[in-house]
Design a protein around this motif. Sequence first.
Motif, PDB file in Angstrom:
ATOM      1  N   GLU A 146     -47.939  16.441 -11.792  1.00 58.28           N
ATOM      2  CA  GLU A 146     -46.748  15.614 -11.578  1.00 58.28           C
ATOM      3  C   GLU A 146     -47.125  14.151 -11.381  1.00 58.28           C
ATOM      4  O   GLU A 146     -46.481  13.243 -11.941  1.00 58.28           O
ATOM      5  CB  GLU A 146     -45.978  16.124 -10.361  1.00 58.28           C
TER       6      GLU A 146
ATOM      7  N   GLN B 148     -45.999  10.785 -13.891  1.00 55.77           N
ATOM      8  CA  GLN B 148     -44.895  10.034 -13.289  1.00 55.77           C
ATOM      9  C   GLN B 148     -44.486   8.799 -14.104  1.00 55.77           C
ATOM     10  O   GLN B 148     -43.334   8.358 -14.022  1.00 55.77           O
ATOM     11  CB  GLN B 148     -45.255   9.632 -11.863  1.00 55.77           C
TER      12      GLN B 148
ATOM     13  N   ARG C 227     -39.828  21.767 -12.780  1.00 56.12           N
ATOM     14  CA  ARG C 227     -39.941  20.756 -11.730  1.00 56.12           C
ATOM     15  C   ARG C 227     -40.715  19.528 -12.201  1.00 56.12           C
ATOM     16  O   ARG C 227     -40.586  18.445 -11.609  1.00 56.12           O
ATOM     17  CB  ARG C 227     -40.628  21.348 -10.501  1.00 56.12           C
TER      18      ARG C 227
ATOM     19  N   HIS D 100     -40.191  17.738 -14.721  1.00 54.48           N
ATOM     20  CA  HIS D 100     -39.277  16.681 -15.165  1.00 54.48           C
ATOM     21  C   HIS D 100     -38.745  15.861 -13.994  1.00 54.48           C
ATOM     22  O   HIS D 100     -38.423  14.682 -14.147  1.00 54.48           O
ATOM     23  CB  HIS D 100     -38.113  17.284 -15.960  1.00 54.48           C
ATOM     24  N   ASP D 101     -38.661  16.468 -12.812  1.00 50.49           N
ATOM     25  CA  ASP D 101     -38.221  15.725 -11.627  1.00 50.49           C
ATOM     26  C   ASP D 101     -39.149  14.558 -11.329  1.00 50.49           C
ATOM     27  O   ASP D 101     -38.725  13.545 -10.762  1.00 50.49           O
ATOM     28  CB  ASP D 101     -38.204  16.647 -10.401  1.00 50.49           C
ATOM     29  N   HIS D 102     -40.422  14.697 -11.702  1.00 48.52           N
ATOM     30  CA  HIS D 102     -41.427  13.695 -11.367  1.00 48.52           C
ATOM     31  C   HIS D 102     -41.827  12.848 -12.571  1.00 48.52           C
ATOM     32  O   HIS D 102     -42.783  12.076 -12.483  1.00 48.52           O
ATOM     33  CB  HIS D 102     -42.651  14.387 -10.770  1.00 48.52           C
TER      34      HIS D 102
ATOM     35  N   PRO E 182     -39.442  10.714 -14.501  1.00 50.18           N
ATOM     36  CA  PRO E 182     -38.061  10.244 -14.726  1.00 50.18           C
ATOM     37  C   PRO E 182     -37.859   9.457 -16.007  1.00 50.18           C
ATOM     38  O   PRO E 182     -36.713   9.319 -16.469  1.00 50.18           O
ATOM     39  CB  PRO E 182     -37.794   9.368 -13.488  1.00 50.18           C
TER      40      PRO E 182
ATOM     41  N   ARG F 246     -37.783  21.886  -4.598  1.00 55.36           N
ATOM     42  CA  ARG F 246     -37.098  20.707  -4.058  1.00 55.36           C
ATOM     43  C   ARG F 246     -36.842  20.829  -2.558  1.00 55.36           C
ATOM     44  O   ARG F 246     -37.128  19.910  -1.796  1.00 55.36           O
ATOM     45  CB  ARG F 246     -35.766  20.494  -4.785  1.00 55.36           C
TER      46      ARG F 246
ATOM     47  N   PHE G 101     -30.903  23.214  -7.482  1.00 57.74           N
ATOM     48  CA  PHE G 101     -32.008  23.528  -8.388  1.00 57.74           C
ATOM     49  C   PHE G 101     -31.764  24.889  -9.027  1.00 57.74           C
ATOM     50  O   PHE G 101     -31.521  25.889  -8.335  1.00 57.74           O
ATOM     51  CB  PHE G 101     -33.325  23.549  -7.618  1.00 57.74           C
TER      52      PHE G 101
END
Length: 436
Positions: free
Chosen positions: A151, A155, A172, A174-176, A178, A208, A233
Amino acid sequence: MKLLAIIVGKCASFSLRLIHRGGSLPGKLALRIDPQLLSRFHYSCDIILVSGTNGKTSTSNMIADLFQTAGQRVITNRKGDNLKEGITTTLLNASSLNGKIHGDMIVLEVDELNIPYVMKHLNVSVVTITNFFRDQLDRSQEMEQLIHKIETALQDFRGLLVLNANDPNVIRIHDHAPHSEVIYFGAERCSSSLTTTSEASEGKFCPRCSELLSYRFYQYSHIGEFQCTGCDFQTPKATLTATDIDIQSGTFQCQHVAYHAPVPSLYSIYNCMAVISIAQRYHMEPEICQKVFHSVTPPAGRNETFQWQGNSYTLNLVKNPTGANEVLKTIELDQSSKALMIVLNDNAQDGTDVSWIYDAQFERVLALSTQTIICSGKRAYDMALRIKYAGYQGKLEVIEDFHAGLNALYALHMRSYVIATYTALAPVRLAMRKEG
């Protein structure tokens, strides 16, 4: 330094080819001379990175086949040299002395631990992640630590993520990242899907908020359709979904087009969905994917079958509970009389902790149709104890030397399966090829 590193690397590659050898030594030597060599290559094509715990070799090779079938020149580490030295060797062999690489596409299988290094030194266009499972804790570290490093490496990534929508540990990412674009691939519920699971699972809690994940169904391990009990989530809406899945035949559909997976299994179908996602991204017709899936040659030791005196012997690599379970499910489909040989090593590349064999469901293949099990390798007695504890009633033999074990297996003159850990795979395969 760059020129000297490339010359030394190319000379090493040439010398290895003279004795019909390969490997990552050229890249290792070149990186000792110039540690920044990977970032000094010049190329104008896209780079597709393929990683994950299981399936990255098969998926990477099929993606390379995709572009080759479309008539493009592809540079790839097809033999699975996926550490930084092996990746450097691949690019060395494709470059000129000034570091210029001429190709239409670069497809690289990358070990999970090496993703941060590769992302730092190469301009990657697409990152494809198949799945994340617990694997070789003494080498790969605890899974949460590994994913956190990935992650962090992604980033600032501004390319395309191709992610398994049914793995909470993958989405997850993709959460990190952006700034990235994302394609999610998945598979719908099918006849083998379950509402509960007894398999070792790493997707129990939300990444999350840490609350429990509730599953509508499981495909295998923690792969499935999920929803967090504490936040929003959940399984994302897949861009591409495998439908009308028939596990025994290996057939499925995607957007009303029929496909046939190279291996009749869910994990193979997920690999195919990653390939279809790449094909759509690069505007390729479905017929190219169909042709690739039909003609694919499994990577060495991945569901590879040899013939000897009229009998079939299928070899598979196993290295963690989830991968072992999927291999065992494939063997379980064969209800005929058969024998099984398990070669368990505990070298550094295998993982010195072999307790994972108690998380793998060897009970799946202990039916009466499995008439004999031969345990071999450095930890043969540990493997035999695991089989004994599972309540196996057939003939159980311990033969530490795998050559003698293979001879005993051949003497049975029956359909057989051989599963081997990482360092056992190559020598066992070589012996089977000679016999075959």
